[in-house]
Write an enzyme that holds these catalytic residues in place. Structure first.
Site, PDB file in Angstrom:
ATOM      1  N   THR A   1       2.144   4.080  -1.999  1.00  0.00           N
ATOM      2  CA  THR A   1       1.102   4.696  -2.822  1.00  0.00           C
ATOM      3  C   THR A   1       0.497   5.932  -2.176  1.00  0.00           C
ATOM      4  O   THR A   1       0.643   6.182  -0.980  1.00  0.00           O
ATOM      5  CB  THR A   1      -0.018   3.676  -3.107  1.00  0.00           C
ATOM      6  N   ASP A   2      -0.208   6.688  -3.029  1.00  0.00           N
ATOM      7  CA  ASP A   2      -0.945   7.855  -2.541  1.00  0.00           C
ATOM      8  C   ASP A   2      -2.399   7.449  -2.263  1.00  0.00           C
ATOM      9  O   ASP A   2      -2.731   6.260  -2.277  1.00  0.00           O
ATOM     10  CB  ASP A   2      -0.860   9.003  -3.547  1.00  0.00           C
ATOM     11  N   MET A   3      -3.264   8.412  -2.067  1.00  0.00           N
ATOM     12  CA  MET A   3      -4.660   8.124  -1.723  1.00  0.00           C
ATOM     13  C   MET A   3      -5.396   7.380  -2.835  1.00  0.00           C
ATOM     14  O   MET A   3      -6.382   6.688  -2.576  1.00  0.00           O
ATOM     15  CB  MET A   3      -5.396   9.418  -1.380  1.00  0.00           C
TER      16      MET A   3
ATOM     17  N   ILE B   1      -1.915   4.822  -6.293  1.00  0.00           N
ATOM     18  CA  ILE B   1      -0.888   4.965  -7.330  1.00  0.00           C
ATOM     19  C   ILE B   1       0.438   5.290  -6.645  1.00  0.00           C
ATOM     20  O   ILE B   1       0.472   6.031  -5.656  1.00  0.00           O
ATOM     21  CB  ILE B   1      -1.274   6.093  -8.316  1.00  0.00           C
TER      22      ILE B   1
END
Length: 129
Positions: free
Chosen positions: A14-16, A19
């Site tokens: 995931t990203d920050m 997601i």
């Protein structure tokens, strides 16, 4: 014939915002294709070492249709759409339940170790005809 491959979204995917990072969908579908090849009775290490041929991705057309998040249970669905002597075209969808969050059409080709086109392995051609 549809090949199904389960994927769990881990924190590292995931990203920050929690997601799935866009490039990781390509990893998910690559894992599913590798599993599909193995289920067809092909050993890709033996193909490379014994026959001097490998699969490479020639083209990917991708659509991001939704968002998957940390800890989601996903399923990659893979189907062969077309085959020639050296090429496979596959449709792949990443599903979260009934929702398709990512869709791609992938063209993979068989090549020699020096990059020249090579025929798909006979076992694969027989299974897909």
């Amino acid at each position: 014939m549809t090949h199904l491959f389960p994927v769990r979204v881990y924190y590292e995917d995931t990203d920050m915002a929690g997601i799935v990072y866009h490039a990781n969908y390509l990893k998910f579908i690559e894992r599913a294709r590798s599993d599909w090849v193995k289920q067809q009775g092909l050993d890709q290490n033996a193909m490379r070492e014994k026959d001097g041929i490998v699969f490479v991705v020639r083209r990917i057309e991708a659509d991001y249709l939704g968002m998957a998040k940390y800890d989601d249970a996903l399923e990659v669905r893979t189907e062969v759409k077309a085959m020639t002597g050296v090429r496979l075209v596959m449709s792949q969808e990443v599903m979260r339940g009934k929702d398709c969050v990512f869709r791609a059409e992938v063209t993979a080709v068989c090549v020699t170790l020096d990059g020249h086109p090579a025929r798909l392995p006979a076992i694969l051609r027989r299974r897909l005809i």
